[in-house]
Design a protein around this motif. Structure first.
Motif, PDB file in Angstrom:
ATOM      1  N   GLY A   1       0.821  -1.209   0.000  1.00  0.00           N
ATOM      2  CA  GLY A   1       0.000   0.000   0.000  1.00  0.00           C
ATOM      3  C   GLY A   1       0.854   1.257   0.000  1.00  0.00           C
ATOM      4  N   ARG A   2       1.915   1.259   0.810  1.00  0.00           N
ATOM      5  CA  ARG A   2       2.806   2.422   0.846  1.00  0.00           C
ATOM      6  C   ARG A   2       3.506   2.611  -0.489  1.00  0.00           C
ATOM      7  NH1 ARG A   2       7.880   4.081   1.377  1.00  0.00           N
ATOM      8  NH2 ARG A   2       8.316   5.983   2.474  1.00  0.00           N
ATOM      9  N   LEU A   3       4.004   1.508  -1.072  1.00  0.00           N
ATOM     10  CA  LEU A   3       4.685   1.590  -2.360  1.00  0.00           C
ATOM     11  C   LEU A   3       3.739   2.122  -3.436  1.00  0.00           C
ATOM     12  CD1 LEU A   3       7.020   1.007  -4.322  1.00  0.00           C
ATOM     13  CD2 LEU A   3       6.233  -1.367  -4.393  1.00  0.00           C
ATOM     14  N   ASN A   4       2.541   1.553  -3.535  1.00  0.00           N
ATOM     15  CA  ASN A   4       1.594   2.012  -4.553  1.00  0.00           C
ATOM     16  C   ASN A   4       1.221   3.474  -4.367  1.00  0.00           C
ATOM     17  OD1 ASN A   4       1.481  -0.400  -5.966  1.00  0.00           O
ATOM     18  ND2 ASN A   4      -0.340  -1.137  -4.911  1.00  0.00           N
ATOM     19  N   THR A   5       0.988   3.880  -3.129  1.00  0.00           N
ATOM     20  CA  THR A   5       0.640   5.280  -2.863  1.00  0.00           C
ATOM     21  C   THR A   5       1.777   6.212  -3.240  1.00  0.00           C
ATOM     22  OG1 THR A   5      -0.872   4.641  -1.092  1.00  0.00           O
ATOM     23  CG2 THR A   5      -0.053   6.910  -1.060  1.00  0.00           C
ATOM     24  N   THR A   6       2.984   5.861  -2.857  1.00  0.00           N
ATOM     25  CA  THR A   6       4.149   6.704  -3.128  1.00  0.00           C
ATOM     26  C   THR A   6       4.384   6.851  -4.628  1.00  0.00           C
ATOM     27  OG1 THR A   6       5.134   6.012  -1.039  1.00  0.00           O
ATOM     28  CG2 THR A   6       6.617   6.969  -2.654  1.00  0.00           C
ATOM     29  N   ILE A   7       4.341   5.743  -5.354  1.00  0.00           N
ATOM     30  CA  ILE A   7       4.558   5.799  -6.802  1.00  0.00           C
ATOM     31  C   ILE A   7       3.389   6.501  -7.489  1.00  0.00           C
ATOM     32  CG2 ILE A   7       4.823   4.404  -8.911  1.00  0.00           C
ATOM     33  CD1 ILE A   7       7.352   4.524  -7.109  1.00  0.00           C
ATOM     34  N   SER A   8       2.179   6.242  -7.031  1.00  0.00           N
ATOM     35  CA  SER A   8       1.003   6.893  -7.609  1.00  0.00           C
ATOM     36  C   SER A   8       1.094   8.413  -7.513  1.00  0.00           C
ATOM     37  CB  SER A   8      -0.260   6.403  -6.896  1.00  0.00           C
ATOM     38  OG  SER A   8      -1.381   7.150  -7.301  1.00  0.00           O
TER      39      SER A   8
END
Length: 175
Positions: free
Chosen positions: A150-157
């Protein structure tokens, strides 16, 4: 400024095919496979073969989780498939699965990846699974993976020019 696109969705939703369509008119894409070879796994080998058969013969291939150097260098567009496998293999590489207190090492790699993603001179399309919409996992390791994903997807998004959601082979823009 480079064009940075993130494609999100569930398992087998059509994310990879949608990413390939976004770059179909580009002859010199570098396809970055993050999954490893999983030698001896017939089902995995079949999945890899299907992906390979769909790609144009002119596209290059890099099989690695070392994404930062690729993002930092100039070159053809990148298609990264996928960030979910990147995270899992990164967790393997730093030993998080056996010692959950090592998540700070994964967080550092997520930050480095996001920084490189934000500054890349390349056009880049990445695929990633949304794993946070299901039930709460029963064990701490799987909960940690879900939280880091979730953190990775949010950060990249948040560092992307475009974010697309893929479901049942259809792709919708997220704003």
């Amino acid at each position: 400024m480079a064009d940075r696109t993130l494609l999100l969705g569930g398992a087998r939703s059509g994310k990879s095919m949608a990413a390939e369509r976004l770059l179909a008119d580009v002859p010199d894409v570098l396809y970055v496979a993050t999954g490893g070879d999983d030698s001896g796994d017939a089902e995995w080998a079949e999945r890899v073969a299907k992906h390979q058969a769909r790609r144009p013969a002119t596209w290059g291939l890099a099989e690695t989780i070392e994404l930062v150097p690729l993002l930092e260098s100039a070159g053809p567009p990148l298609l990264i498939d996928c960030l979910t496998l990147w995270l899992s293999r990164t967790m393997d590489a730093v030993g998080v699965w056996s010692d959950l207190s090592r998540t700070d090492l994964v967080e550092q790699r997520i930050t480095a990846l996001a920084d490189a993603w934000s500054a890349t001179p390349r056009r880049v399309v990445a695929v990633s699974n949304d794993v946070g919409s299901g039930i709460v996992p029963a064990d701490p390791g799987t909960r940690m993976f879900r939280d880091l994903m979730g953190r990775l997807n949010t950060t990249i998004s948040l560092a992307s020019d475009q974010v697309l959601w893929t479901v049942a082979g259809r792709t919708l823009p997220l704003t």
